[in-house]
Design a protein around this motif. Structure first.
Motif, PDB file in Angstrom:
ATOM      1  N   ASP A 129       0.831  -1.198   0.000  1.00 26.61           N
ATOM      2  CA  ASP A 129       0.000   0.000   0.000  1.00 26.61           C
ATOM      3  C   ASP A 129       0.869   1.252   0.000  1.00 26.61           C
ATOM      4  O   ASP A 129       2.070   1.200   0.275  1.00 26.61           O
ATOM      5  N   LYS A 130       0.223   2.367  -0.281  1.00 18.07           N
ATOM      6  CA  LYS A 130       0.929   3.640  -0.374  1.00 18.07           C
ATOM      7  C   LYS A 130       1.543   4.018   0.967  1.00 18.07           C
ATOM      8  O   LYS A 130       0.906   3.912   2.017  1.00 18.07           O
ATOM      9  N   PHE A 131       2.787   4.463   0.925  1.00 16.23           N
ATOM     10  CA  PHE A 131       3.466   4.916   2.140  1.00 16.23           C
ATOM     11  C   PHE A 131       2.948   6.293   2.532  1.00 16.23           C
ATOM     12  O   PHE A 131       2.834   7.191   1.697  1.00 16.23           O
ATOM     13  N   MET A 132       2.617   6.439   3.814  1.00 11.48           N
ATOM     14  CA  MET A 132       2.150   7.726   4.328  1.00 11.48           C
ATOM     15  C   MET A 132       2.888   8.012   5.628  1.00 11.48           C
ATOM     16  O   MET A 132       2.829   7.215   6.573  1.00 11.48           O
ATOM     17  N   GLY A 133       3.568   9.141   5.667  1.00 13.23           N
ATOM     18  CA  GLY A 133       4.324   9.500   6.853  1.00 13.23           C
ATOM     19  C   GLY A 133       3.461   9.660   8.082  1.00 13.23           C
ATOM     20  O   GLY A 133       3.854   9.269   9.189  1.00 13.23           O
ATOM     21  N   VAL A 134       2.259  10.212   7.904  1.00 14.65           N
ATOM     22  CA  VAL A 134       1.387  10.440   9.049  1.00 14.65           C
ATOM     23  C   VAL A 134       0.957   9.122   9.679  1.00 14.65           C
ATOM     24  O   VAL A 134       0.768   9.022  10.898  1.00 14.65           O
ATOM     25  N   ARG A 135       0.827   8.074   8.863  1.00 18.14           N
ATOM     26  CA  ARG A 135       0.429   6.781   9.419  1.00 18.14           C
ATOM     27  C   ARG A 135       1.598   6.093  10.116  1.00 18.14           C
ATOM     28  O   ARG A 135       1.395   5.325  11.059  1.00 18.14           O
ATOM     29  N   ILE A 136       2.805   6.358   9.662  1.00 19.70           N
ATOM     30  CA  ILE A 136       3.964   5.874  10.403  1.00 19.70           C
ATOM     31  C   ILE A 136       4.009   6.533  11.780  1.00 19.70           C
ATOM     32  O   ILE A 136       4.292   5.882  12.797  1.00 19.70           O
ATOM     33  N   VAL A 137       3.716   7.825  11.822  1.00 18.79           N
ATOM     34  CA  VAL A 137       3.656   8.534  13.109  1.00 18.79           C
ATOM     35  C   VAL A 137       2.567   7.926  13.991  1.00 18.79           C
ATOM     36  O   VAL A 137       2.757   7.743  15.206  1.00 18.79           O
ATOM     37  N   ALA A 138       1.417   7.606  13.392  1.00 22.41           N
ATOM     38  CA  ALA A 138       0.330   6.992  14.154  1.00 22.41           C
ATOM     39  C   ALA A 138       0.745   5.634  14.706  1.00 22.41           C
ATOM     40  O   ALA A 138       0.409   5.280  15.848  1.00 22.41           O
ATOM     41  N   ALA A 139       1.474   4.848  13.913  1.00 18.83           N
ATOM     42  CA  ALA A 139       1.952   3.550  14.386  1.00 18.83           C
ATOM     43  C   ALA A 139       2.942   3.727  15.548  1.00 18.83           C
ATOM     44  O   ALA A 139       2.929   2.948  16.514  1.00 18.83           O
ATOM     45  N   ILE A 140       3.780   4.754  15.468  1.00 18.90           N
ATOM     46  CA  ILE A 140       4.713   5.038  16.570  1.00 18.90           C
ATOM     47  C   ILE A 140       3.945   5.418  17.823  1.00 18.90           C
ATOM     48  O   ILE A 140       4.279   4.992  18.940  1.00 18.90           O
ATOM     49  N   PHE A 141       2.882   6.217  17.661  1.00 15.47           N
ATOM     50  CA  PHE A 141       2.036   6.570  18.793  1.00 15.47           C
ATOM     51  C   PHE A 141       1.426   5.323  19.429  1.00 15.47           C
ATOM     52  O   PHE A 141       1.339   5.213  20.661  1.00 15.47           O
ATOM     53  N   ALA A 142       0.973   4.394  18.587  1.00 14.75           N
ATOM     54  CA  ALA A 142       0.363   3.170  19.115  1.00 14.75           C
ATOM     55  C   ALA A 142       1.375   2.365  19.928  1.00 14.75           C
ATOM     56  O   ALA A 142       1.062   1.885  21.032  1.00 14.75           O
ATOM     57  N   ILE A 143       2.583   2.218  19.410  1.00 20.23           N
ATOM     58  CA  ILE A 143       3.615   1.466  20.135  1.00 20.23           C
ATOM     59  C   ILE A 143       3.994   2.182  21.433  1.00 20.23           C
ATOM     60  O   ILE A 143       4.157   1.549  22.493  1.00 20.23           O
ATOM     61  N   ALA A 144       4.110   3.510  21.361  1.00 19.63           N
ATOM     62  CA  ALA A 144       4.432   4.279  22.569  1.00 19.63           C
ATOM     63  C   ALA A 144       3.322   4.145  23.607  1.00 19.63           C
ATOM     64  O   ALA A 144       3.592   4.039  24.813  1.00 19.63           O
ATOM     65  N   GLY A 145       2.067   4.133  23.146  1.00 17.12           N
ATOM     66  CA  GLY A 145       0.949   3.963  24.077  1.00 17.12           C
ATOM     67  C   GLY A 145       0.973   2.603  24.743  1.00 17.12           C
ATOM     68  O   GLY A 145       0.657   2.480  25.944  1.00 17.12           O
ATOM     69  N   ILE A 146       1.355   1.564  24.012  1.00 14.21           N
ATOM     70  CA  ILE A 146       1.449   0.222  24.594  1.00 14.21           C
ATOM     71  C   ILE A 146       2.517   0.184  25.690  1.00 14.21           C
ATOM     72  O   ILE A 146       2.300  -0.355  26.783  1.00 14.21           O
ATOM     73  N   VAL A 147       3.669   0.782  25.414  1.00 15.52           N
ATOM     74  CA  VAL A 147       4.750   0.805  26.396  1.00 15.52           C
ATOM     75  C   VAL A 147       4.336   1.598  27.633  1.00 15.52           C
ATOM     76  O   VAL A 147       4.572   1.162  28.783  1.00 15.52           O
ATOM     77  N   MET A 148       3.698   2.739  27.432  1.00 14.88           N
ATOM     78  CA  MET A 148       3.285   3.558  28.574  1.00 14.88           C
ATOM     79  C   MET A 148       2.185   2.876  29.369  1.00 14.88           C
ATOM     80  O   MET A 148       2.136   2.993  30.605  1.00 14.88           O
ATOM     81  N   MET A 149       1.296   2.152  28.697  1.00 16.90           N
ATOM     82  CA  MET A 149       0.253   1.420  29.412  1.00 16.90           C
ATOM     83  C   MET A 149       0.870   0.334  30.289  1.00 16.90           C
ATOM     84  O   MET A 149       0.406   0.075  31.405  1.00 16.90           O
ATOM     85  N   THR A 150       1.902  -0.310  29.793  1.00 13.03           N
ATOM     86  CA  THR A 150       2.602  -1.316  30.599  1.00 13.03           C
ATOM     87  C   THR A 150       3.303  -0.672  31.795  1.00 13.03           C
ATOM     88  O   THR A 150       3.298  -1.205  32.913  1.00 13.03           O
ATOM     89  N   TYR A 151       3.901   0.496  31.569  1.00 10.61           N
ATOM     90  CA  TYR A 151       4.602   1.211  32.637  1.00 10.61           C
ATOM     91  C   TYR A 151       3.642   1.743  33.694  1.00 10.61           C
ATOM     92  O   TYR A 151       4.030   1.926  34.858  1.00 10.61           O
ATOM     93  N   ALA A 152       2.400   1.987  33.328  1.00 14.88           N
ATOM     94  CA  ALA A 152       1.433   2.573  34.258  1.00 14.88           C
ATOM     95  C   ALA A 152       1.207   1.689  35.472  1.00 14.88           C
ATOM     96  O   ALA A 152       0.960   2.187  36.579  1.00 14.88           O
ATOM     97  N   ASP A 153       1.291   0.361  35.305  1.00 15.21           N
ATOM     98  CA  ASP A 153       1.109  -0.561  36.421  1.00 15.21           C
ATOM     99  C   ASP A 153       2.425  -1.088  36.964  1.00 15.21           C
ATOM    100  O   ASP A 153       2.437  -2.054  37.735  1.00 15.21           O
ATOM    101  N   GLY A 154       3.522  -0.498  36.566  1.00 15.74           N
ATOM    102  CA  GLY A 154       4.818  -0.873  37.114  1.00 15.74           C
ATOM    103  C   GLY A 154       5.387  -2.167  36.593  1.00 15.74           C
ATOM    104  O   GLY A 154       6.164  -2.829  37.284  1.00 15.74           O
ATOM    105  N   PHE A 155       5.004  -2.564  35.393  1.00 13.38           N
ATOM    106  CA  PHE A 155       5.524  -3.775  34.754  1.00 13.38           C
ATOM    107  C   PHE A 155       5.286  -5.032  35.609  1.00 13.38           C
ATOM    108  O   PHE A 155       6.116  -5.922  35.680  1.00 13.38           O
ATOM    109  N   HIS A 156       4.120  -5.097  36.270  1.00  9.19           N
ATOM    110  CA  HIS A 156       3.769  -6.301  37.011  1.00  9.19           C
ATOM    111  C   HIS A 156       3.428  -7.414  36.023  1.00  9.19           C
ATOM    112  O   HIS A 156       2.899  -7.174  34.937  1.00  9.19           O
ATOM    113  N   SER A 157       3.718  -8.653  36.428  1.00  3.51           N
ATOM    114  CA  SER A 157       3.510  -9.784  35.521  1.00  3.51           C
ATOM    115  C   SER A 157       2.051  -9.924  35.115  1.00  3.51           C
ATOM    116  O   SER A 157       1.737 -10.272  33.973  1.00  3.51           O
TER     117      SER A 157
END
Length: 456
Positions: free
Chosen positions: A239-267
């Motif tokens: 599919d067509k490359f779009m810079g804004v969607r790459i930024v959105a994908a980075i936001f999604a990954i960053a949100g996943i990491v921050m969500m994990t950090y929110a509970d202190g990385f408990h198992s």
């Protein structure tokens, strides 16, 4: 040859409509006016008009000359005369405007229904699993309801269509989606079975994650599936490359990491987040493989395909809940202790959600359906605030906001930058016109004040 102009991919295993109706070209009358340099204008009374570059108004093919320097909108008398003229271009614009208003009105209703059904099914699944600790059995039970897709579609077809076909004729017509020979055993095993497995995995991982973490976190993290769809489409479908969607994908990954950090990385929370991310990945893989292998489907073909997934679930997956029951991996005692009301309520809400996602795009825009999905996150947050002990610290809130922002960035069309440039250019031109008109008015006023008087 199949004669379907509107095609849709069945997306019920996922929760955002990415593969939707083919893009419908604008009305020929509107395109011709744009090509001629005329700008469409919606008037306050609901009538559409076209303003040419010479600042004269055109309605229904008749040109209304405007001799005032500021070129105001035509009066009600002019509008009424143009409506009575009933020219073809005017009819074209009125029909186009009414269609857009209807789509937006239906869109608001579907946003509310999608948000309610998705958040309601998530909350009801949480409540059901607290009394019925069998996520795979719950997935199997709710998937069986997919069988109702094609009957519901056929009822809608009979009520709406002028040409009536028998259920057998409609079934045979939709079966062409699986190949020239129809729904054969080979087509069933090669084209339906893999997507049935992905469907089961998507829903099972989602329900299993609800046991580990809050419904707010689950619904927010699952919105990342749209970013995964873009990444897989970019890699597999080219599919067509779009810079804004790459930024959105980075936001999604960053949100996943921050969500994990929110509970202190408990198992406990890490396992739940990993399950949701796996569910979102299966959802994205379902979409991309459907596009790659099957292409697209009409509404009838999509309904039949989803019903076939329900049949696959009954024939090939039923043995797994039985094995889990006798091995006491998912043991619920006697059948009398099963909360049937909760099971049926969850299955009904999930079926309603899937119907709205798959067939709602027939009457409104896919983007509005996606907005209904992301709005379920704050709804679940409000419910969790009053029913659970979830702590909305700053990290969790920022993670949810980042994931939501990435989700909305992925809703931008491919030519969004062109539209923004056009909008800014139009606003700049309009501002210059208004300033020049204001200067012209001041000059006329000064000339009037300095005009010599000949009265004695």
């Amino acid at each position: 040859m199949k004669k379907h102009s509107a095609r849709v991919a069945p997306l019920s295993a996922c929760n955002s409509p990415v593969l939707t109706l083919t893009r419908v070209e604008g009305n020929s009358c509107i395109r011709s006016n744009c090509e001629n340099g005329k700008v469409g204008t919606r008037l306050p009374c609901g009538t559409s008009a076209v303003r040419s570059t010479s600042n004269s108004w055109i309605l229904g093919g008749d040109e209304l000359e405007d001799h005032s320097p500021a070129s105001p909108a035509p009066t009600e008398a002019h509008l009424q005369a143009a409506v009575e003229a009933n020219g073809p271009c005017h009819q074209c614009f009125v029909k186009y405007s009414v269609t857009q208003i209807k789509k937006c009105s239906w869109g608001i209703a579907i946003i509310l229904c999608v948000c309610s059904s998705w958040s309601g099914s998530t909350q009801l699944a949480k409540s059901t699993l607290s009394r019925f600790d069998a996520p795979f059995t719950l997935t199997w039970f709710s998937t069986n309801w997919n069988f109702f897709f094609f009957p519901i579609y056929y009822v809608g077809y009979v009520l709406k269509s002028n040409e009536k076909q028998s259920p057998k004729q409609k079934y045979q017509e939709c079966c062409r989606f699986f190949g020239d020979n129809g729904l054969t055993l080979k087509a069933f095993l090669t084209k339906a079975a893999p997507f049935g497995v992905l469907w089961i995995l998507t829903n099972y991982l989602y329900l299993h994650a609800i046991k580990k973490i809050s419904t707010t976190d689950v619904s927010a993290l699952f919105c990342c599936n749209k970013a995964f769809v873009f990444l897989l489409s970019w890699i597999i479908l080219r599919d067509k490359f779009m810079g804004v969607r790459i930024v959105a994908a980075i936001f999604a990954i960053a949100g996943i990491v921050m969500m994990t950090y929110a509970d202190g990385f408990h198992s406990h929370s890490v396992i739940g987040i990993a399950l949701v991310v796996g569910s979102a990945s299966m959802s994205a893989l379902y979409k991309v493989l459907f596009k790659l292998i099957l292409g697209g489907a009409s509404f009838g073909e999509a309904a039949l395909f989803l019903s076939v997934l329900g049949i696959f679930n009954v024939l090939f997956i039923t043995c797994i809940p039985i094995i889990l029951y006798f091995t006491k991996v998912e043991y619920w005692g006697s059948f009398e202790k099963i909360p049937w009301c909760s099971l049926c309520g969850f299955s009904f809400l999930q079926l309603t959600f899937n119907i709205l996602v798959n067939f709602g795009i027939a009457i409104t825009y896919p983007t509005l359906i996606s907005c209904g999905i992301v709005l379920s996150v704050p709804v679940n947050a409000v419910v969790d605030h009053y029913t659970s002990e979830i702590v909305f610290n700053s990290v969790r809130v920022i993670a949810i906001v980042i994931i939501g922002l990435g989700f909305f960035l992925l809703l931008l069309p491919e030519d969004w930058d062109v539209w923004i440039i056009k909008l800014l250019t139009r606003l700049k031109v309009r501002k210059k016109e208004e300033s020049s008109e204001a200067n012209g008015t001041v000059v006329q006023f000064r000339c009037y004040r300095t005009r010599p008087s000949f009265t004695h």
